[in-house]
Motif scaffolding. Structure first.
Motif, PDB file in Angstrom:
ATOM      1  N   ASP B  56       0.819  -1.440  -0.021  1.00 32.78           N
ATOM      2  CA  ASP B  56      -0.224   0.187   0.022  1.00 32.78           C
ATOM      3  C   ASP B  56       0.812   0.952   0.574  1.00 32.78           C
ATOM      4  O   ASP B  56       0.093   2.724  -0.289  1.00 32.78           O
ATOM      5  CB  ASP B  56      -0.860   0.161   0.875  1.00 32.78           C
ATOM      6  N   GLU B  57       2.332   1.048   0.600  1.00 33.32           N
ATOM      7  CA  GLU B  57       3.065   2.660   0.910  1.00 33.32           C
ATOM      8  C   GLU B  57       3.264   2.393  -0.345  1.00 33.32           C
ATOM      9  O   GLU B  57       3.563   3.899  -1.117  1.00 33.32           O
ATOM     10  CB  GLU B  57       4.113   2.037   1.003  1.00 33.32           C
ATOM     11  N   MET B  58       3.239   1.770  -1.910  1.00 31.86           N
ATOM     12  CA  MET B  58       3.580   2.334  -3.119  1.00 31.86           C
ATOM     13  C   MET B  58       2.343   3.043  -3.941  1.00 31.86           C
ATOM     14  O   MET B  58       2.736   3.551  -5.210  1.00 31.86           O
ATOM     15  CB  MET B  58       4.185   0.907  -3.983  1.00 31.86           C
ATOM     16  N   TRP B  59       1.967   3.395  -3.595  1.00 33.55           N
ATOM     17  CA  TRP B  59       0.237   3.497  -3.956  1.00 33.55           C
ATOM     18  C   TRP B  59       0.585   5.442  -4.954  1.00 33.55           C
ATOM     19  O   TRP B  59       0.533   5.597  -5.553  1.00 33.55           O
ATOM     20  CB  TRP B  59      -0.985   3.711  -3.244  1.00 33.55           C
ATOM     21  N   ASP B  60       1.054   6.182  -3.743  1.00 32.24           N
ATOM     22  CA  ASP B  60       1.413   6.868  -4.274  1.00 32.24           C
ATOM     23  C   ASP B  60       2.886   7.578  -5.361  1.00 32.24           C
ATOM     24  O   ASP B  60       2.497   8.419  -6.390  1.00 32.24           O
ATOM     25  CB  ASP B  60       2.399   8.195  -3.295  1.00 32.24           C
ATOM     26  N   ASP B  61       3.350   5.924  -5.373  1.00 30.49           N
ATOM     27  CA  ASP B  61       4.196   6.614  -6.907  1.00 30.49           C
ATOM     28  C   ASP B  61       4.189   5.696  -8.292  1.00 30.49           C
ATOM     29  O   ASP B  61       4.972   6.089  -8.738  1.00 30.49           O
ATOM     30  CB  ASP B  61       5.915   5.600  -6.056  1.00 30.49           C
ATOM     31  N   LEU B  62       2.306   5.805  -8.603  1.00 38.25           N
ATOM     32  CA  LEU B  62       1.720   5.153  -9.300  1.00 38.25           C
ATOM     33  C   LEU B  62       1.561   6.122 -10.079  1.00 38.25           C
ATOM     34  O   LEU B  62       1.497   7.409 -10.032  1.00 38.25           O
ATOM     35  CB  LEU B  62       1.091   3.876  -8.809  1.00 38.25           C
ATOM     36  N   ASP B  63       1.481   5.850 -11.693  1.00 41.18           N
ATOM     37  CA  ASP B  63       1.413   6.385 -12.162  1.00 41.18           C
ATOM     38  C   ASP B  63      -0.294   7.227 -12.448  1.00 41.18           C
ATOM     39  O   ASP B  63      -0.929   5.253 -12.934  1.00 41.18           O
ATOM     40  CB  ASP B  63       2.061   6.519 -13.963  1.00 41.18           C
ATOM     41  N   HIS B  64      -0.864   7.619 -11.951  1.00 40.38           N
ATOM     42  CA  HIS B  64      -2.487   7.671 -11.928  1.00 40.38           C
ATOM     43  C   HIS B  64      -3.291   8.191 -12.848  1.00 40.38           C
ATOM     44  O   HIS B  64      -4.383   7.775 -13.279  1.00 40.38           O
ATOM     45  CB  HIS B  64      -2.752   8.965 -10.558  1.00 40.38           C
ATOM     46  N   ASP B  65      -2.339   8.391 -14.438  1.00 46.97           N
ATOM     47  CA  ASP B  65      -3.652   8.720 -14.891  1.00 46.97           C
ATOM     48  C   ASP B  65      -3.376   7.459 -16.063  1.00 46.97           C
ATOM     49  O   ASP B  65      -4.320   6.333 -16.364  1.00 46.97           O
ATOM     50  CB  ASP B  65      -2.436   9.165 -16.219  1.00 46.97           C
ATOM     51  N   VAL B  66      -2.789   6.341 -15.578  1.00 43.35           N
ATOM     52  CA  VAL B  66      -2.534   4.772 -15.818  1.00 43.35           C
ATOM     53  C   VAL B  66      -3.737   3.853 -15.331  1.00 43.35           C
ATOM     54  O   VAL B  66      -4.037   3.549 -15.693  1.00 43.35           O
ATOM     55  CB  VAL B  66      -1.086   3.836 -15.694  1.00 43.35           C
ATOM     56  N   VAL B  67      -3.675   4.659 -13.765  1.00 36.81           N
ATOM     57  CA  VAL B  67      -4.176   4.187 -12.802  1.00 36.81           C
ATOM     58  C   VAL B  67      -5.920   4.414 -13.342  1.00 36.81           C
ATOM     59  O   VAL B  67      -6.989   2.785 -13.584  1.00 36.81           O
ATOM     60  CB  VAL B  67      -4.170   3.956 -11.510  1.00 36.81           C
ATOM     61  N   GLU B  68      -5.585   5.651 -13.893  1.00 36.69           N
ATOM     62  CA  GLU B  68      -7.217   5.867 -14.223  1.00 36.69           C
ATOM     63  C   GLU B  68      -7.890   5.101 -15.762  1.00 36.69           C
ATOM     64  O   GLU B  68      -8.962   4.750 -15.735  1.00 36.69           O
ATOM     65  CB  GLU B  68      -7.587   7.036 -13.680  1.00 36.69           C
TER      66      GLU B  68
END
Lengths: 312, 359
Positions: B56-68
């Motif tokens: 869960d700590e890696m959440w902020d490092d993810l590319d949020h455009d890709v998540v969306e």
């Protein structure tokens, strides 16, 4: 076995337990299946004596001897027509003559003696006493009245008795419970020995038990055959109105955060019920007065009207 | 009684923000779970570049455009829900004899409640809607057999039945077994009784004429979050108020003078011309309190009307849904997808449990 067999198709109750034997005016039996077949058009003739019969006049055989059925049937019919009572005659002699005449009619018709003449005679008697007959048609005979009276009295008695029985029983139970407690208290507090206390209680109880037993005996003598039922509960006004009481409602509805709803009684007094559908008789007998659903709807309307739910 | 109900305690929220935060949390929770377990195509795509297993700590490092792009967004979840709400409404209209409004509204309330704590991606709204409705017909005592119920569905009916029965306990659990829903319909009848008894002479026309408009308003309110934000009586009053305004009737007087039993502006002068209110001479404190109440009530009514009319404007087309369905293919929870082995495995274990209980 013979009387339980249909003379036409020879099927018997033994072979076909659901067989129904029917008898018509002539006193000959037929099973319901044969009746179904022979009297499709509603009328036909008896296969044994060729007498023309109507299908609607068939009735179930009740006595072993079909002739008996016939007589009962005839008797019922004639009594229906000639139903005079003793009050209609000036003397006992005349009344007895009349009864004898009726018996002769019945005998003649049942045994087929001068049937046509007898029928004519009946018509003549009917014509002669037309007025009296019409009057007495709606009155019950004194016999019937007596019977009704006896039945009513019996019912009342048995109600009373069973209520008394239950009250006594309850009293007895409470008495026993009290004594048990008394015994325990005595055992605890008394200075006598335990055996002595126990003995004295036993003596006291046995005397009381005898008393109640003798009462019980009397009771069962009275109620020899009647079944002891629990008496119907007696509803007080208080019981019926419990849900309409204001203080009860206040407990439930005190904190509903909306305008208060008047009690059912005052709703009914004000004009509210005009705005709702009136209860039908059926609904009223079951206790569904229209004020109850009306009030429920009003409660739903006012309940939570002022709720704020911590909005910003 | 609403004031002592679970609906008031657990299912009525302070404001739209609180609702949104619940939805956001469950959305977030679902994505986290998929990324951890890597059991769908979208999650595998996202975590393929990572060196270590996802935490869960890696959440902020993810590319949020890709998540969306990979998962449905909150807005898309809303569109899915809205589209299947309209489907559900059509489904309910098919029943003969007609399904009562209260049953329909109960089903809708279940639908809304379930998706507060659950993502659309885990539980497809198509399955959710029929399961909710199946529970609702039982809760509201609208008796239909399973055969009758599924006969109104298109497609494989046996499969639909399996889905309903499989999901029913799960949906009930999501509702926290709070199956009692307080709806505006009874309140609405109550207001009608009250209006007829106390306000009939002030209306220009029969209150019966309001009914079709009220029904339409309440129908629209089912689709919105109104029941999660306001008490059923407030919604009913808003519906009546809305209908009255459409027909050029004024019910402000009813709320101010009759319902709250005190006029806001002229405390005592009004009381003289009406016998009904002559007895209502209150002291200053109570008058103040009553005035506050009616101001609050009128404000709430405005809020509800605004909320419902805004929500009614949101229409979702079939094309949008088709696109979303394609996207959903890669980010579903396999445990709730009837085509996967995972689902079969759970079904068998569920069945086994039942058998064990019996013997």
């Amino acid at each position: 076995m013979e009387w339980q067999t249909c003379p036409r198709c020879k099927s018997s109750k033994y072979r076909n337990p659901s067989l129904k034997l029917l008898v018509n005016e002539c006193g000959h039996r037929l099973c319901d299946n044969c009746v179904e077949q022979l009297f499709v058009r509603g009328s036909g003739s008896c296969p044994q004596c060729n007498k023309p019969l109507k299908r609607s006049k068939f009735r179930e055989q009740f006595f072993e001897d079909a002739e008996m059925d016939k007589e009962v049937d005839v008797r019922r019919r004639i009594y229906n027509d000639l139903n005079l009572r003793q009050e209609d005659f000036s003397s006992l002699r005349e009344f007895n003559d009349y009864l004898e005449q009726v018996e002769t009619f019945i005998f003649n018709i049942v045994n087929g003696i001068e049937v046509e003449k007898t029928k004519r005679d009946i018509e003549a008697v009917k014509e002669e006493r037309k007025k009296q007959l019409q009057k007495s048609r709606h009155k019950k005979s004194s016999d019937q009245e007596l019977l009704m009276k006896i039945v009513d009295e019996e019912r009342l008695n048995s109600d009373d008795n069973s209520r008394k029985f239950f009250l006594d029983k309850r009293e007895d139970e409470t008495r026993r419970a009290k004594e048990r407690e008394q015994l325990l208290d005595d055992l605890q507090d008394s200075e006598m020995s335990a055996e002595a206390v126990w003995e004295s209680h036993k003596r006291k109880n046995s005397v009381l038990d005898q008393c109640t037993e003798s009462e019980d005996y009397q009771m069962s003598g009275l109620l020899q055959r009647s079944v002891i039922e629990e008496p119907p509960p007696v509803l007080t006004d208080n019981d019926l109105q419990w849900f309409l009481r204001d203080e009860e409602l206040d407990k439930v509805e005190g904190n509903m955060s909306g305008p208060p709803v008047a009690s059912p009684r005052s709703l009914a007094e004000k004009d509210y019920l005009k705005a709702t559908r009136a209860s039908s008789t059926l609904e009223l007998t079951m206790g569904f007065e229209s004020v109850i659903p009306a009030r429920r709807a009003l409660l739903a309307a006012f309940d939570g009207l002022y709720c704020k739910f911590n909005r910003q | 009684m609403f004031h002592s109900s679970t609906q008031r305690k657990y299912w009525t929220f302070a404001n739209q923000d609180e609702l949104d935060s619940h939805r956001r949390a469950s959305h977030h929770r679902f994505i986290q779970e998929r990324l951890r377990q890597k059991d769908c195509a979208a999650a595998q795509r996202l975590t393929s570049d990572l060196d270590a297993p996802y935490t869960d700590e890696m959440w902020d490092d993810l590319d949020h455009d890709v998540v969306e792009e990979s998962f449905l967004t909150l807005r898309e979840e809303f569109e899915m829900r809205r589209f299947f709400q309209t489907m559900l409404r059509e489904f309910c209209a098919k029943f003969k004899p007609e399904m009562p409004k209260s049953t329909i509204a109960t089903g809708f309330a279940f639908f809304q409640r379930c998706y507060l704590n659950e993502s659309v991606m885990r539980f497809h709204p198509k399955n959710m809607m029929i399961t909710c409705m199946w529970i609702a017909v039982k809760v509201d005592e609208f008796h239909v057999s399973m055969e009758q119920f599924i006969s109104h569905l298109r497609g494989d009916r046996q499969k639909a039945m399996d889905i309903i029965l499989y999901n029913e306990p799960y949906v009930m659990q999501k509702l926290h077994f709070h199956l009692m829903v307080h709806l505006p319909y009874r309140s609405y009848e109550g207001f009608f009784i009250d209006i007829r008894a106390r306000y009939r002479d002030r209306l220009k026309q029969s209150p019966e004429k309001l009914r079709p408009i009220i029904d339409k308003f309440l129908d629209q309110s089912m689709f919105s979050d109104a029941l999660l934000l306001y008490s059923p009586s407030q919604i009913a009053l808003a519906a009546i108020f809305h209908a009255a305004e459409e027909l050029k009737e004024d019910l402000t007087g009813y709320i101010e003078n009759v319902l709250v039993q005190h006029p806001i502006t002229k405390p005592f002068s009004e009381a003289d011309d009406s016998e009904a209110r002559a007895e209502e001479v209150m002291d200053q404190d109570e008058a103040e309190h009553g005035a506050q109440n009616s101001i609050h009530l009128l404000a709430v009514i405005d809020e509800i009307r605004h909320h419902v009319s805004e929500s009614a404007k949101q229409v979702v087309s079939k094309d949008q849904i088709k696109k979303l369905e394609v996207k959903l293919e890669s980010c579903k929870d396999p445990a709730f997808n009837p085509e996967t082995e995972e689902y079969q495995r759970r079904l068998v274990s569920l069945f086994q449990m039942e058998v064990d209980e019996k013997f």
